[in-house]
Design an enzyme around this catalytic site. Structure first.
Site, PDB file in Angstrom:
ATOM      1  N   GLY A 107       0.834  -1.206   0.000  1.00  0.00           N
ATOM      2  CA  GLY A 107       0.000   0.000   0.000  1.00  0.00           C
ATOM      3  C   GLY A 107       0.867   1.254   0.000  1.00  0.00           C
ATOM      4  O   GLY A 107       0.658   2.189  -0.788  1.00  0.00           O
ATOM      5  N   ASP A 131       3.380  -9.709   6.627  1.00  0.00           N
ATOM      6  CA  ASP A 131       2.594 -10.543   5.706  1.00  0.00           C
ATOM      7  C   ASP A 131       3.469 -11.200   4.638  1.00  0.00           C
ATOM      8  O   ASP A 131       3.054 -12.183   4.021  1.00  0.00           O
ATOM      9  CB  ASP A 131       1.514  -9.705   5.002  1.00  0.00           C
ATOM     10  CG  ASP A 131       0.604  -8.984   5.982  1.00  0.00           C
ATOM     11  OD1 ASP A 131       0.529  -9.419   7.145  1.00  0.00           O
ATOM     12  OD2 ASP A 131      -0.013  -7.979   5.593  1.00  0.00           O
ATOM     13  N   MET A 173      -2.321 -13.412  11.389  1.00  0.00           N
ATOM     14  CA  MET A 173      -2.560 -12.302  10.457  1.00  0.00           C
ATOM     15  C   MET A 173      -2.044 -12.707   9.073  1.00  0.00           C
ATOM     16  O   MET A 173      -1.778 -13.883   8.829  1.00  0.00           O
ATOM     17  CB  MET A 173      -1.844 -11.060  10.961  1.00  0.00           C
ATOM     18  CG  MET A 173      -2.570 -10.365  12.092  1.00  0.00           C
ATOM     19  SD  MET A 173      -1.753  -8.797  12.478  1.00  0.00           S
ATOM     20  CE  MET A 173      -2.994  -8.007  13.468  1.00  0.00           C
ATOM     21  N   ARG A 175      -3.349 -10.932   6.050  1.00  0.00           N
ATOM     22  CA  ARG A 175      -4.278 -10.451   5.012  1.00  0.00           C
ATOM     23  C   ARG A 175      -4.567 -11.540   3.965  1.00  0.00           C
ATOM     24  O   ARG A 175      -4.874 -12.653   4.354  1.00  0.00           O
ATOM     25  CB  ARG A 175      -3.732  -9.186   4.345  1.00  0.00           C
ATOM     26  CG  ARG A 175      -3.757  -7.983   5.270  1.00  0.00           C
ATOM     27  CD  ARG A 175      -3.675  -6.704   4.509  1.00  0.00           C
ATOM     28  NE  ARG A 175      -2.446  -6.652   3.726  1.00  0.00           N
ATOM     29  CZ  ARG A 175      -2.224  -5.779   2.765  1.00  0.00           C
ATOM     30  NH1 ARG A 175      -3.133  -4.888   2.466  1.00  0.00           N
ATOM     31  NH2 ARG A 175      -1.086  -5.764   2.122  1.00  0.00           N
ATOM     32  N   GLU A 225      -5.916 -15.271   8.524  1.00  0.00           N
ATOM     33  CA  GLU A 225      -7.138 -14.455   8.655  1.00  0.00           C
ATOM     34  C   GLU A 225      -7.893 -14.281   7.336  1.00  0.00           C
ATOM     35  O   GLU A 225      -9.089 -13.996   7.336  1.00  0.00           O
ATOM     36  CB  GLU A 225      -6.804 -13.079   9.243  1.00  0.00           C
ATOM     37  CG  GLU A 225      -5.877 -12.261   8.353  1.00  0.00           C
ATOM     38  CD  GLU A 225      -5.473 -10.922   8.944  1.00  0.00           C
ATOM     39  OE1 GLU A 225      -5.918 -10.575  10.049  1.00  0.00           O
ATOM     40  OE2 GLU A 225      -4.692 -10.209   8.279  1.00  0.00           O
ATOM     41  N   ARG A 269     -12.046 -24.603  20.554  1.00  0.00           N
ATOM     42  CA  ARG A 269     -11.754 -23.244  21.032  1.00  0.00           C
ATOM     43  C   ARG A 269     -10.997 -22.476  19.951  1.00  0.00           C
ATOM     44  O   ARG A 269     -10.266 -23.072  19.157  1.00  0.00           O
ATOM     45  CB  ARG A 269     -10.889 -23.285  22.292  1.00  0.00           C
ATOM     46  CG  ARG A 269     -11.574 -23.901  23.494  1.00  0.00           C
ATOM     47  CD  ARG A 269     -12.577 -22.898  24.085  1.00  0.00           C
ATOM     48  NE  ARG A 269     -13.080 -23.369  25.361  1.00  0.00           N
ATOM     49  CZ  ARG A 269     -14.170 -24.124  25.529  1.00  0.00           C
ATOM     50  NH1 ARG A 269     -14.871 -24.523  24.481  1.00  0.00           N
ATOM     51  NH2 ARG A 269     -14.551 -24.480  26.741  1.00  0.00           N
TER      52      ARG A 269
END
Ligand code: F6P
Length: 352
Positions: A107, A131, A173, A175, A225, A269
């Protein structure tokens, strides 16, 4: 020369090591004056700009520290409208910036590339992200530390999974890229690894958990995720309007827990590792990689090679055109050797 340095997007371990290396290298070789821009592009968009001088002593003692001494923002967009872009151009002119070193993810690279095209602000990019999804770069700094943290999280979950004979789902994480889930899942010996690149079939996960219920009596599922069940949509935590990355992911572990529990005898869980993965001191690998990246960024500045991003390819430091990186994401190929290895040693990737 006056050179600006900013850190943009989500933080990650190793940013300070880059700031230190780029500043010291520029002072040492280039006799440059270095200015730190505060809070990513936010500091360059505001009136007056938020900046501070960076000198030798000011960047000493930060190599091993997490976060960024300059602050960052993952919602600031200097291209969001004409007035903002004009303000950035005015600030850059008044600060006398000859070049701007932007340390960020895809980005941030897109924004830097856009600024260079729109207002002629000369930029050099340095790839950072946990990432590891930046195109034309086999490893960004921050990733190694995040893998170590996620692996430790998975291992801690395993001991309690064992005691209670549970199915434990751990969300990383990353993305839309599964690198973090893949490497930490492999490193922790997860039984099931679910990646954004491979839509998962609930039936195959149920089957694997039942089989383990009969034999080992506990199961560890590592899920990125950005993963989703076939036919389902992404699990979005929030939308941030106007941000270069408006969709924030998170929570798919809980969605999977709800889907899985009715089909299993064991309790299920879910744990979302979250920002733990972005914090803390960088590993030695990340400190060294970040230092090499920062040093090469300074070399590019001195050579006047604007519009380039530092990269690592086949273990060697080099650079690529920012235009080849902007708006492109490097995801996990479904036939990546680590995925093939995983399949061959019995790890379930949720495929039917
Ligand atoms: O890009 C880095 C990253 O940590 C992603 O893995 C994650 O989806 C996102 O940033 C989280 O952003 P925020 O800090 O805004 O919650």
């Amino acid at each position: 020369m006056r050179v600006g340095v900013l850190t943009g997007g989500g933080d990650c371990p190793g940013l300070n090591a880059v700031i230190r290396a780029v500043t010291k290298s520029l002072i040492h070789h280039g006799r440059c004056e270095v200015i730190g821009i505060e809070d990513g592009f936010d500091g360059l968009m505001s009136d007056p700009p938020r900046v501070r001088p960076l000198d030798w002593d000011g960047v000493s003692g930060i190599l091993h520290t997490g976060g960024t001494i300059l602050g960052t923002s993952n919602s600031a967009n200097p291209l969001r409208d004409e007035a903002t872009t004009r303000q950035v151009a005015r600030n850059a002119r008044e600060l006398g910036l000859d070049m701007l070193v932007v340390i960020g993810g895809d980005g941030t690279m897109s924004l830097a590339h856009g600024l260079q095209r729109r207002i002629g602000l000369e930029c050099i990019g340095v790839p950072k992200t946990i990432d590891n999804d930046i195109a034309n770069c086999e490893r960004s700094f921050g990733f190694d530390t995040a893998v170590a943290t996620a692996t430790e999280g998975l291992r801690r979950i395993e001991s309690t999974a064992y005691s209670h004979h549970r199915v434990m789902i751990v969300e990383t994480m990353g993305r839309h890229a599964g690198w973090l889930a893949l490497e930490s899942g492999m490193a922790a010996g997860a039984d099931i690894i679910l990646l954004p690149e491979i839509d998962f079939d609930l039936g195959s996960i149920i089957e694997r958990c039942r089989e383990r219920e009969r034999r080992q009596r506990y199961t560890i599922i590592c899920i990125g995720e950005g993963a989703k069940e076939t036919g389902a949509s992404l699990t979005v935590r929030e939308h941030v309007a106007g941000s270069p990355e408006p969709m924030r992911l998170g929570g798919v572990a809980n969605v999977l827990r709800e889907r899985l529990q009715p089909h299993l005898k064991s309790e299920v869980r879910a744990t979302v590792l979250g920002h733990l993965q972005r914090g803390g001191d960088p590993t030695p690998f990340d400190r060294v990689l970040a230092t090499r990246f920062g040093h090469h960024a300074a070399e590019l500045v001195i050579a006047g090679a604007s519009g380039r991003m530092v990269t690592l390819q086949c273990g060697a430091i080099g650079s690529v055109a920012m235009s080849d990186v902007a708006n492109v994401q490097r995801t996990v190929p479904v036939d990546h050797d680590l995925v093939v290895t995983g399949r061959d040693i019995g790890i379930c990737f949720g495929e039917r």
